[in-house]
Design a protein around this motif. Structure first.
Motif, mmCIF file in Angstrom:
data_model
loop_
_atom_site.group_PDB
_atom_site.id
_atom_site.type_symbol
_atom_site.label_atom_id
_atom_site.label_comp_id
_atom_site.label_asym_id
_atom_site.label_seq_id
_atom_site.Cartn_x
_atom_site.Cartn_y
_atom_site.Cartn_z
ATOM 1 N N ASP A 1 59.966 38.067 47.818
ATOM 2 C CA ASP A 1 60.300 37.468 46.530
ATOM 3 C C ASP A 1 60.901 38.537 45.630
ATOM 4 O OD1 ASP A 1 58.034 38.970 46.160
ATOM 5 O OD2 ASP A 1 56.879 37.435 45.125
ATOM 6 N N GLU A 2 61.310 38.141 44.434
ATOM 7 C CA GLU A 2 61.883 39.079 43.477
ATOM 8 C C GLU A 2 61.533 38.667 42.055
ATOM 9 O OE1 GLU A 2 66.365 37.922 42.369
ATOM 10 O OE2 GLU A 2 66.151 38.433 44.513
ATOM 11 N N ALA A 3 61.647 39.629 41.135
ATOM 12 C CA ALA A 3 61.346 39.368 39.723
ATOM 13 C C ALA A 3 62.232 40.258 38.865
ATOM 14 C CB ALA A 3 59.876 39.629 39.412
ATOM 15 N N ALA A 4 62.703 39.726 37.769
ATOM 16 C CA ALA A 4 63.565 40.481 36.860
ATOM 17 C C ALA A 4 62.750 41.508 36.083
ATOM 18 C CB ALA A 4 64.267 39.538 35.892
ATOM 19 N N VAL A 5 63.348 42.677 35.903
ATOM 20 C CA VAL A 5 62.767 43.716 35.064
ATOM 21 C C VAL A 5 63.520 43.800 33.748
ATOM 22 C CG1 VAL A 5 62.294 46.205 34.857
ATOM 23 C CG2 VAL A 5 61.973 45.039 37.053
ATOM 24 N N TYR A 6 64.848 43.669 33.818
ATOM 25 C CA TYR A 6 65.687 43.724 32.619
ATOM 26 C C TYR A 6 66.982 42.980 32.917
ATOM 27 C CZ TYR A 6 69.106 45.557 29.282
ATOM 28 O OH TYR A 6 70.103 45.676 28.347
ATOM 29 N N GLY A 7 67.446 42.240 31.935
ATOM 30 C CA GLY A 7 68.734 41.559 32.043
ATOM 31 C C GLY A 7 69.522 41.740 30.766
ATOM 32 N N PRO B 1 73.732 42.642 28.943
ATOM 33 C CA PRO B 1 75.145 42.303 29.099
ATOM 34 C C PRO B 1 75.895 43.196 30.081
ATOM 35 C CG PRO B 1 74.773 43.439 27.013
ATOM 36 C CD PRO B 1 73.431 43.158 27.591
ATOM 37 N N GLN B 2 75.385 44.416 30.335
ATOM 38 C CA GLN B 2 76.114 45.350 31.190
ATOM 39 C C GLN B 2 75.442 45.609 32.536
ATOM 40 O OE1 GLN B 2 79.122 46.295 30.414
ATOM 41 N NE2 GLN B 2 78.999 45.250 28.440
ATOM 42 N N PHE B 3 74.134 45.489 32.611
ATOM 43 C CA PHE B 3 73.461 45.701 33.896
ATOM 44 C C PHE B 3 72.155 44.934 33.945
ATOM 45 C CE2 PHE B 3 71.828 49.126 31.234
ATOM 46 C CZ PHE B 3 70.477 49.190 31.555
ATOM 47 N N ARG B 4 71.685 44.738 35.172
ATOM 48 C CA ARG B 4 70.428 44.029 35.405
ATOM 49 C C ARG B 4 69.533 44.861 36.319
ATOM 50 N NH1 ARG B 4 71.760 38.794 38.269
ATOM 51 N NH2 ARG B 4 73.519 40.017 39.068
ATOM 52 N N LEU B 5 68.244 44.741 36.108
ATOM 53 C CA LEU B 5 67.253 45.384 36.960
ATOM 54 C C LEU B 5 66.313 44.323 37.520
ATOM 55 C CD1 LEU B 5 66.101 48.429 34.762
ATOM 56 C CD2 LEU B 5 67.609 48.518 36.754
ATOM 57 N N LYS B 6 65.927 44.513 38.778
ATOM 58 C CA LYS B 6 64.950 43.600 39.363
ATOM 59 C C LYS B 6 64.107 44.329 40.397
ATOM 60 C CE LYS B 6 67.896 41.759 43.096
ATOM 61 N NZ LYS B 6 68.477 40.514 43.667
ATOM 62 N N VAL B 7 62.940 43.767 40.667
ATOM 63 C CA VAL B 7 62.075 44.231 41.740
ATOM 64 C C VAL B 7 62.158 43.221 42.874
ATOM 65 C CG1 VAL B 7 59.674 44.514 42.467
ATOM 66 C CG2 VAL B 7 60.452 45.563 40.353
ATOM 67 N N VAL B 8 62.362 43.719 44.081
ATOM 68 C CA VAL B 8 62.371 42.861 45.270
ATOM 69 C C VAL B 8 61.269 43.339 46.208
ATOM 70 C CG1 VAL B 8 63.730 41.905 47.153
ATOM 71 C CG2 VAL B 8 64.869 42.596 45.036
ATOM 72 N N ARG B 9 60.445 42.414 46.650
ATOM 73 C CA ARG B 9 59.415 42.742 47.636
ATOM 74 C C ARG B 9 59.889 42.338 49.034
ATOM 75 N NH1 ARG B 9 53.683 40.766 47.602
ATOM 76 N NH2 ARG B 9 54.735 38.759 47.453
ATOM 77 N N SER C 1 49.780 43.721 46.860
ATOM 78 C CA SER C 1 50.422 43.049 45.725
ATOM 79 C C SER C 1 50.517 41.551 46.000
ATOM 80 C CB SER C 1 51.812 43.624 45.481
ATOM 81 O OG SER C 1 52.654 43.423 46.609
ATOM 82 N N LYS C 2 50.427 40.756 44.956
ATOM 83 C CA LYS C 2 50.451 39.303 45.098
ATOM 84 C C LYS C 2 51.834 38.718 44.850
ATOM 85 C CE LYS C 2 45.585 38.740 43.822
ATOM 86 N NZ LYS C 2 44.626 38.104 42.887
ATOM 87 N N SER C 3 52.656 39.421 44.064
ATOM 88 C CA SER C 3 53.981 38.900 43.760
ATOM 89 C C SER C 3 54.869 40.021 43.249
ATOM 90 C CB SER C 3 53.899 37.787 42.701
ATOM 91 O OG SER C 3 53.510 38.337 41.435
ATOM 92 N N ALA C 4 56.177 39.772 43.266
ATOM 93 C CA ALA C 4 57.126 40.729 42.703
ATOM 94 C C ALA C 4 56.927 40.853 41.195
ATOM 95 C CB ALA C 4 58.555 40.297 43.016
ATOM 96 N N THR C 5 56.462 39.798 40.558
ATOM 97 C CA THR C 5 56.210 39.849 39.119
ATOM 98 C C THR C 5 55.128 40.871 38.793
ATOM 99 O OG1 THR C 5 56.852 37.521 38.857
ATOM 100 C CG2 THR C 5 55.514 38.498 37.103
ATOM 101 N N ASP C 6 54.076 40.898 39.604
ATOM 102 C CA ASP C 6 53.013 41.879 39.400
ATOM 103 C C ASP C 6 53.546 43.300 39.539
ATOM 104 O OD1 ASP C 6 51.215 39.841 39.036
ATOM 105 O OD2 ASP C 6 50.408 39.924 41.081
ATOM 106 N N VAL C 7 54.381 43.520 40.558
ATOM 107 C CA VAL C 7 54.954 44.848 40.772
ATOM 108 C C VAL C 7 55.896 45.206 39.626
ATOM 109 C CG1 VAL C 7 56.311 46.287 42.328
ATOM 110 C CG2 VAL C 7 54.751 44.571 43.264
ATOM 111 N N ALA C 8 56.669 44.231 39.149
ATOM 112 C CA ALA C 8 57.603 44.485 38.053
ATOM 113 C C ALA C 8 56.876 44.931 36.795
ATOM 114 C CB ALA C 8 58.431 43.230 37.764
#
Length: 225
Positions: free
Chosen positions: A38-44, A46-54, A101-108
């Motif tokens: 799964d994945e979860a956004a860390v930052y979104g 206008p110029q770049f995005r960050l995410k965590v992917v498990r 870990s239970k989810s990408a959100t937890d890791v994020a």
């Protein structure tokens, strides 16, 4: 005598086929597999995005379980190739084990504090060093405590394959566990000035050092905090 020789030949043939089959089975099963969980956004922005992917990795004799990767995407990363633990068009900044870990959100949520968004184009991320991008993840320049002179470090005992006995650079061993660097008072200006304080139990004369750059991280100097 001829029958006996034939029997031995058949036994050798069957034994060889069995070994080949076992080797083939081990090869196909021991290559391991990786799948996205799964994945979860860390930052979104206008110029770049960050995410965590498990991902779940099954690498026999190496590692089996959940891992995570923090990835960044912008117009500067569109040509970045994909692989098992990185999506095409993204670049990997940090990562590690995520067993339990239970989810990408937890890791994020756990990793978010390691990523400092300064403005729409500027990102700082810290781990075993400090890295800064002024162009939305297009390029990072970093500082690592392993760059400090040896006389500033209290070394740990290292394996024989490490220099100077061996040929492997093992300076990172000095900054593991409770000796890992801790970064604070991070300041980054659009003019290219970077300043921060780093602490580590591995430092010989002081537990803290201030590090500065005035040219977007091309060169660094150290001083008392």
């Amino acid at each position: 005598m001829i029958v006996s020789n034939r029997r031995r030949s058949v036994r050798r043939l069957l034994s060889g086929l069995g070994s080949a089959l076992l080797a083939s089975t081990c090869l196909s099963g021991c290559e391991g597999a990786t799948r996205k969980l799964d994945e979860a956004a860390v930052y979104g922005g206008p110029q770049f995005r960050l995410k965590v992917v498990r991902y779940y990795e099954n690498l026999p004799f190496h590692y089996t379980g959940e891992v995570f990767r923090v990835q960044c995407s912008s117009r500067h990363t569109t040509k970045s190739p994909g692989h098992k633990t990185q999506e095409a068009g993204w670049v990997t900044l940090g990562g590690g084990g995520a067993i339990g870990s239970k989810s990408a959100t937890d890791v994020a949520e756990r990793e978010r504090s390691n990523y400092l968004v300064v403005n729409d184009h500027t990102l700082v991320w810290v781990g075993n060093g400090l890295n800064v991008s002024f162009d939305a993840c297009g390029r990072f320049r970093g500082w690592y405590p392993t760059s400090l002179p040896t006389e500033m470090i209290i070394p740990v005992e290292k394996p024989d394959y490490c220099a100077p006995k061996g040929s492997v650079d093992c300076r990172q061993h000095d900054f593991v566990g409770e000796r890992a660097p801790q970064f604070e008072d991070i300041r980054v200006a659009p003019s290219g000035e970077i300043s921060f304080v780093v602490r580590s139990k591995a430092f010989r004369d002081s537990t803290a050092i201030r590090v500065r750059s005035t040219d977007f991280g091309r060169t660094w100097r150290t001083e008392s905090p």
